[in-house]
Design an enzyme around this catalytic site. Structure first.
Site, PDB file in Angstrom:
ATOM      1  N   ASP A  51      45.680  43.014  15.070  1.00 38.82           N
ATOM      2  CA  ASP A  51      47.144  42.984  14.977  1.00 38.82           C
ATOM      3  C   ASP A  51      47.813  43.543  16.237  1.00 38.82           C
ATOM      4  O   ASP A  51      48.978  43.941  16.214  1.00 38.82           O
ATOM      5  CB  ASP A  51      47.605  43.763  13.731  1.00 38.82           C
ATOM      6  N   HIS A 255      39.351  35.724  43.925  1.00 42.39           N
ATOM      7  CA  HIS A 255      40.115  36.234  42.783  1.00 42.39           C
ATOM      8  C   HIS A 255      39.266  37.205  41.960  1.00 42.39           C
ATOM      9  O   HIS A 255      39.231  37.141  40.728  1.00 42.39           O
ATOM     10  CB  HIS A 255      40.658  35.077  41.927  1.00 42.39           C
ATOM     11  N   ASP A 272      44.789  42.955  46.540  1.00 41.99           N
ATOM     12  CA  ASP A 272      45.847  41.949  46.385  1.00 41.99           C
ATOM     13  C   ASP A 272      46.565  42.311  45.095  1.00 41.99           C
ATOM     14  O   ASP A 272      46.031  42.101  44.004  1.00 41.99           O
ATOM     15  CB  ASP A 272      45.198  40.555  46.324  1.00 41.99           C
ATOM     16  N   ASP A 283      53.825  39.784  45.985  1.00 42.49           N
ATOM     17  CA  ASP A 283      52.422  39.387  46.132  1.00 42.49           C
ATOM     18  C   ASP A 283      51.977  39.858  47.513  1.00 42.49           C
ATOM     19  O   ASP A 283      52.339  39.261  48.530  1.00 42.49           O
ATOM     20  CB  ASP A 283      52.344  37.856  45.997  1.00 42.49           C
ATOM     21  N   HIS A 364      41.142  28.717  51.362  1.00 47.69           N
ATOM     22  CA  HIS A 364      42.350  28.542  50.542  1.00 47.69           C
ATOM     23  C   HIS A 364      43.543  28.231  51.435  1.00 47.69           C
ATOM     24  O   HIS A 364      43.453  28.275  52.664  1.00 47.69           O
ATOM     25  CB  HIS A 364      42.609  29.772  49.659  1.00 47.69           C
ATOM     26  N   HIS A 368      52.144  29.850  49.183  1.00 49.00           N
ATOM     27  CA  HIS A 368      52.647  29.253  47.941  1.00 49.00           C
ATOM     28  C   HIS A 368      54.049  29.793  47.727  1.00 49.00           C
ATOM     29  O   HIS A 368      54.397  30.867  48.239  1.00 49.00           O
ATOM     30  CB  HIS A 368      51.726  29.562  46.742  1.00 49.00           C
ATOM     31  N   HIS A 375      52.927  32.273  41.597  1.00 49.18           N
ATOM     32  CA  HIS A 375      52.770  30.926  42.154  1.00 49.18           C
ATOM     33  C   HIS A 375      53.951  30.145  41.619  1.00 49.18           C
ATOM     34  O   HIS A 375      53.877  29.539  40.546  1.00 49.18           O
ATOM     35  CB  HIS A 375      51.432  30.300  41.727  1.00 49.18           C
ATOM     36  N   GLU A 398      49.392  34.168  53.731  1.00 50.52           N
ATOM     37  CA  GLU A 398      48.218  34.940  53.358  1.00 50.52           C
ATOM     38  C   GLU A 398      46.910  34.377  53.886  1.00 50.52           C
ATOM     39  O   GLU A 398      46.021  34.017  53.118  1.00 50.52           O
ATOM     40  CB  GLU A 398      48.149  35.075  51.837  1.00 50.52           C
ATOM     41  N   TYR A 402      36.492  35.261  54.978  1.00 50.60           N
ATOM     42  CA  TYR A 402      35.617  35.845  53.955  1.00 50.60           C
ATOM     43  C   TYR A 402      34.174  35.498  54.288  1.00 50.60           C
ATOM     44  O   TYR A 402      33.775  34.338  54.172  1.00 50.60           O
ATOM     45  CB  TYR A 402      35.984  35.285  52.570  1.00 50.60           C
ATOM     46  N   ARG A 422      41.995  39.683  53.962  1.00 49.48           N
ATOM     47  CA  ARG A 422      43.182  38.846  53.742  1.00 49.48           C
ATOM     48  C   ARG A 422      44.386  39.733  54.011  1.00 49.48           C
ATOM     49  O   ARG A 422      44.371  40.921  53.676  1.00 49.48           O
ATOM     50  CB  ARG A 422      43.221  38.293  52.301  1.00 49.48           C
ATOM     51  N   GLU A 424      48.502  39.498  53.380  1.00 49.63           N
ATOM     52  CA  GLU A 424      49.491  38.661  52.692  1.00 49.63           C
ATOM     53  C   GLU A 424      50.844  39.361  52.625  1.00 49.63           C
ATOM     54  O   GLU A 424      50.943  40.516  52.200  1.00 49.63           O
ATOM     55  CB  GLU A 424      49.014  38.381  51.253  1.00 49.63           C
TER      56      GLU A 424
HETATM   57  N1  GLY Z   1      47.624  37.032  44.197  1.00 51.80           N
HETATM   58  C1  GLY Z   1      47.255  35.675  44.133  1.00 51.80           C
HETATM   59  C2  GLY Z   1      47.615  34.980  45.368  1.00 51.80           C
HETATM   60  O1  GLY Z   1      47.694  35.604  46.400  1.00 51.80           O
HETATM   61  O2  GLY Z   1      47.886  33.824  45.375  1.00 51.80           O
HETATM   62 MN    MN Z   2      49.579  34.822  47.083  1.00 51.53          MN
HETATM   63 MN    MN Z   3      48.064  37.658  46.501  1.00 48.69          MN
END
Ligand code: GLY
Ligand code: MN
Ligand code: MN
Length: 457
Positions: A51, A255, A272, A283, A364, A368, A375, A398, A402, A422, A424
């Protein structure tokens, strides 16, 4: 513990004004015909176990149009003789439920403080809809969230009753309103930007605190706790997406969210993490050495990624394709891989999407949209062509590299084994150039090295 950091935050921005929600609704209705019926229902609360529910987060479209955050809500926009009417169906006031679960605004609260013309108990939804269906031809509704409502609408479209036979009335088609809303949400207003700026400022400070708290032996989860604890302490509603806190080889998993390994001197940690404030996301990613000092090899890669990010941010100009930052970052990264001897290909070869070396280490996209969703919505290639950037659009920048030595598909250069970097930031496009919303977050290698571990000195 967090008080000194909170004292460095500016005052919270004003919440978005009721008039602005009205204007957003008008911009949407301007695209409707008078026999359209717009339906937007909040998602149901999700069960964590038995619950107990997960923290509720309503639909971003509902926040955008009304600023209403509570569960069990449906928004209807319908047309009558006086024009468009915004109708909100909400949980009724209920003293017993409120004693147990928390206060409810009810219909009175909705009418008093929100951009709403009519408010009803959620229990009245079906009855009202059956009446309003009759006057509508097209229903704007996104299927797949509420099976009961989907069935009700399908039944209304399929119905062959007397009004339909005699007068041709009743809905004949259901359309997804998401593209209309996405187009509106893509360009942020001053008020939206101020909420995003605050989310960015909270998130920047949270990263700084995690930098200060880093040292040999600290667990990834402890740094996550510092970051997310600060989000709450600073008045954010929590994270905008699950935090990624990975040290050493975990930083090479894009991720990674397990976040439970000890961090060791010699490793670079990648965090991140971004806060959500009044529904708006930040982000941010930063990568730093746990020891407080980058090794020569780590700094080579760090500075390369930073250089690519600076080039990508500079490419966020009005009129540029949204892909311009990605292309700028790719150029710098590919040239860097060649200069460092990681790639023996020509620049053109290294950039090839199928066979280039860059794809091995940078898999990647660079950007975005960001806004109410991390996103965020907004079609990237309307009619198949990359969209051009306009003032008010917000996007992340970003790039990363890697070097997962654990990967069986590539041969990782030994000197960079298990290094993941990374960087960002979140960028607002303006006619005067890119504005970095997350600019307070320390970023140069020198800035990071001056901060890391200072909690323990
Ligand atoms: N935190 C997910 C991305 O950077 O898209
Ligand atoms: Mn991002
Ligand atoms: Mn991110």
């Amino acid at each position: 513990m967090f008080a000194d950091a909170v004292a460095r935050l500016p005052a919270q921005p004003e919440p978005t004004a009721v008039d602005e929600y009205r204007a957003r609704q008008s911009r949407l209705c301007d695209q409707f015909r008078s026999d359209d019926l717009f339906i937007l229902c909040a998602p149901h609360e999700a069960i964590h176990s038995n619950d107990v529910h997960y923290r509720f987060r309503t639909s971003s479209d509902l926040i955008y149009l009304t600023g209403w955050f509570d569960p069990e809500t449906t928004l209807i926009i319908r047309h009558d003789n006086d024009g468009w009417k915004t109708c909100l169906f909400v949980q009724p006031k209920d003293t017993l439920k409120e004693i147990w679960e928390g206060r409810r605004l009810g219909t009175e609260g909705a009418l008093a403080s929100f951009a709403v013309d009519e408010a009803y108990d959620i229990d009245e939804l079906e009855t009202c809809l059956q009446t309003w269906f009759t006057d509508s031809k097209r229903i704007f509704h996104r299927k797949g969230f509420n099976p009961n409502l989907d069935a009700l609408i399908d039944e209304a479209v399929a119905r062959r009753d007397r009004p339909r036979q005699h007068f041709g009335s009743g809905p004949v088609v259901v359309e997804d309103p998401s593209p209309l809303l996405a187009e509106l949400r893509l360009r942020k207003s001053e008020s939206e930007i101020s909420q995003m700026r605050y989310a960015s400022q909270v998130s920047s400070l949270a990263h700084e605190l995690a930098m200060r708290h880093s040292r040999n032996g600290v667990n990834e989860g402890q740094l996550q706790a510092v970051i997310e604890g600060f989000f709450a302490y600073a008045g954010a509603s929590g994270w905008a997406y699950p935090s990624i806190v990975g040290s050493g080889e975990n930083a090479t998993i894009l991720h990674y969210t397990v976040n439970n390994s000890p961090c060791r001197d010699g490793e670079v940690i990648l965090i991140d993490a971004g806060a959500e404030f009044r529904g708006y996301a930040a982000d941010i990613t930063r990568s730093w050495p746990i020891s407080g000092t980058f090794s020569h090899e780590q700094k080579e890669i760090y500075n390369l990624v930073l250089k690519s990010q600076e080039a990508a941010i500079e490419a966020c100009q009005v009129g540029a394709a949204y892909t311009a930052p990605h292309e700028a970052a790719r150029q710098v990264l590919a040239q860097g891989l060649i200069d460092l001897g990681i790639s023996t290909q020509s620049l053109e070869e290294a950039l090839d999407m199928e066979t280039g070396d860059l794809r091995k280490w940078y898999m990647h996209n660079t950007s975005h949209w960001i806004g109410l969703d991390v996103h965020d919505v907004g079609i990237y290639k309307p009619n198949g062509t990359p969209r051009c950037l306009e003032p008010g659009m917000c996007l992340t920048v970003e790039p990363g590299l890697y070097f997962g030595a654990w990967r069986p598909d590539v041969s990782c250069p030994e000197r960079y084994a298990n290094l993941g970097i990374r960087i960002e930031d979140d960028v607002l496009v303006t006619k005067d150039g890119p504005v970095v919303l997350t600019r307070e977050c320390p970023k140069t290698a020198d800035d990071l090295e001056a901060i890391i571990g200072t909690d323990h000195r």
